[in-house]
Design a protein around this motif. Structure first.
Motif, PDB file in Angstrom:
ATOM      1  N   SER A   9       1.051  -1.649   0.014  1.00  0.00           N
ATOM      2  CA  SER A   9      -0.033  -0.128  -0.387  1.00  0.00           C
ATOM      3  C   SER A   9       0.663   1.034  -0.399  1.00  0.00           C
ATOM      4  N   ARG A  10       2.039   1.151   0.825  1.00  0.00           N
ATOM      5  CA  ARG A  10       3.394   2.342   0.669  1.00  0.00           C
ATOM      6  C   ARG A  10       3.430   2.838  -0.508  1.00  0.00           C
ATOM      7  N   TRP A  11       4.009   2.458  -1.020  1.00  0.00           N
ATOM      8  CA  TRP A  11       4.327   1.516  -2.368  1.00  0.00           C
ATOM      9  C   TRP A  11       3.486   1.750  -3.765  1.00  0.00           C
ATOM     10  N   GLN A  12       2.539   1.682  -3.523  1.00  0.00           N
ATOM     11  CA  GLN A  12       1.194   2.808  -4.258  1.00  0.00           C
ATOM     12  C   GLN A  12       0.968   3.860  -4.036  1.00  0.00           C
ATOM     13  N   GLU A  13       1.085   4.224  -2.388  1.00  0.00           N
ATOM     14  CA  GLU A  13       1.101   6.039  -2.486  1.00  0.00           C
ATOM     15  C   GLU A  13       2.188   6.230  -3.083  1.00  0.00           C
ATOM     16  N   LEU A  14       3.032   6.033  -2.905  1.00  0.00           N
ATOM     17  CA  LEU A  14       4.480   6.188  -3.219  1.00  0.00           C
ATOM     18  C   LEU A  14       4.217   6.626  -4.599  1.00  0.00           C
ATOM     19  N   ALA A  15       4.364   5.684  -5.755  1.00  0.00           N
ATOM     20  CA  ALA A  15       4.083   5.454  -6.799  1.00  0.00           C
ATOM     21  C   ALA A  15       2.989   7.226  -7.173  1.00  0.00           C
ATOM     22  N   ALA A  16       1.751   7.449  -6.568  1.00  0.00           N
ATOM     23  CA  ALA A  16       0.826   8.132  -6.947  1.00  0.00           C
ATOM     24  C   ALA A  16       1.269   9.352  -6.547  1.00  0.00           C
ATOM     25  N   VAL A  17       2.577  10.256  -6.426  1.00  0.00           N
ATOM     26  CA  VAL A  17       3.091  10.876  -6.224  1.00  0.00           C
ATOM     27  C   VAL A  17       3.765  11.716  -6.961  1.00  0.00           C
ATOM     28  N   PRO A  18       2.936  12.850  -7.904  1.00  0.00           N
ATOM     29  CA  PRO A  18       3.135  13.600  -8.916  1.00  0.00           C
ATOM     30  C   PRO A  18       4.775  13.805  -8.323  1.00  0.00           C
ATOM     31  N   GLU A  19       4.802  13.514 -10.225  1.00  0.00           N
ATOM     32  CA  GLU A  19       6.454  13.355 -10.592  1.00  0.00           C
ATOM     33  C   GLU A  19       6.642  15.125 -10.249  1.00  0.00           C
ATOM     34  N   GLU A  20       6.028  16.208 -10.335  1.00  0.00           N
ATOM     35  CA  GLU A  20       6.695  17.834  -9.861  1.00  0.00           C
ATOM     36  C   GLU A  20       7.187  17.889  -8.351  1.00  0.00           C
ATOM     37  N   ILE A  21       5.614  17.103  -7.707  1.00  0.00           N
ATOM     38  CA  ILE A  21       5.809  17.489  -5.810  1.00  0.00           C
ATOM     39  C   ILE A  21       6.928  16.410  -6.266  1.00  0.00           C
ATOM     40  N   PHE A  22       7.513  15.025  -6.401  1.00  0.00           N
ATOM     41  CA  PHE A  22       8.855  14.187  -6.364  1.00  0.00           C
ATOM     42  C   PHE A  22       9.806  14.516  -6.285  1.00  0.00           C
ATOM     43  N   GLU A  23      10.071  15.634  -7.230  1.00  0.00           N
ATOM     44  CA  GLU A  23      11.609  16.331  -7.968  1.00  0.00           C
ATOM     45  C   GLU A  23      11.815  17.132  -7.446  1.00  0.00           C
ATOM     46  N   ARG A  24      10.251  18.070  -6.608  1.00  0.00           N
ATOM     47  CA  ARG A  24      11.067  18.990  -5.976  1.00  0.00           C
ATOM     48  C   ARG A  24      11.507  18.542  -4.538  1.00  0.00           C
ATOM     49  N   GLN A  25      11.167  17.716  -3.759  1.00  0.00           N
ATOM     50  CA  GLN A  25      11.222  17.065  -2.473  1.00  0.00           C
ATOM     51  C   GLN A  25      12.574  16.737  -2.883  1.00  0.00           C
ATOM     52  N   MET A  26      13.150  15.957  -3.542  1.00  0.00           N
ATOM     53  CA  MET A  26      14.262  15.271  -4.203  1.00  0.00           C
ATOM     54  C   MET A  26      15.537  16.483  -4.622  1.00  0.00           C
ATOM     55  N   GLN A  27      15.339  17.479  -4.805  1.00  0.00           N
ATOM     56  CA  GLN A  27      15.916  18.516  -5.046  1.00  0.00           C
ATOM     57  C   GLN A  27      16.435  19.004  -4.272  1.00  0.00           C
ATOM     58  N   ASP A  28      15.088  19.298  -2.757  1.00  0.00           N
ATOM     59  CA  ASP A  28      15.559  20.229  -1.526  1.00  0.00           C
ATOM     60  C   ASP A  28      16.387  19.577  -0.770  1.00  0.00           C
ATOM     61  N   LYS A  29      17.559  20.968  -0.736  1.00  0.00           N
ATOM     62  CA  LYS A  29      19.204  20.512   0.060  1.00  0.00           C
ATOM     63  C   LYS A  29      18.450  20.865   1.419  1.00  0.00           C
TER      64      LYS A  29
END
Length: 55
Positions: A9-29
């Motif tokens: 279920s958690r993996w499904q929730e993670l897969a549903a995260v929009p790419e824009e939000i995912f990328e913004r969070q990954m680039q936040d230093k």
């Protein structure tokens, strides 16, 4: 496959995260992204220019 329903279920929730939000969070230093943080960021309302802490 040997994974729990909860993990699946958690993996499904993670897969549903929009790419824009995912990328913004990954680039936040300012923090290390976590699965819970990514899912929470996608669930919270966000508006351009919003300066709230997105951890």
């Amino acid at each position: 496959m040997g994974i729990s329903y909860d993990q699946f279920s958690r993996w499904q929730e993670l897969a549903a995260v929009p790419e824009e939000i995912f990328e913004r969070q990954m680039q936040d230093k300012t923090h290390v992204p976590t699965m819970a943080g990514l899912i929470r960021a996608a669930a919270e309302p966000w508006y351009p220019g919003d300066q709230r802490d997105r951890n």
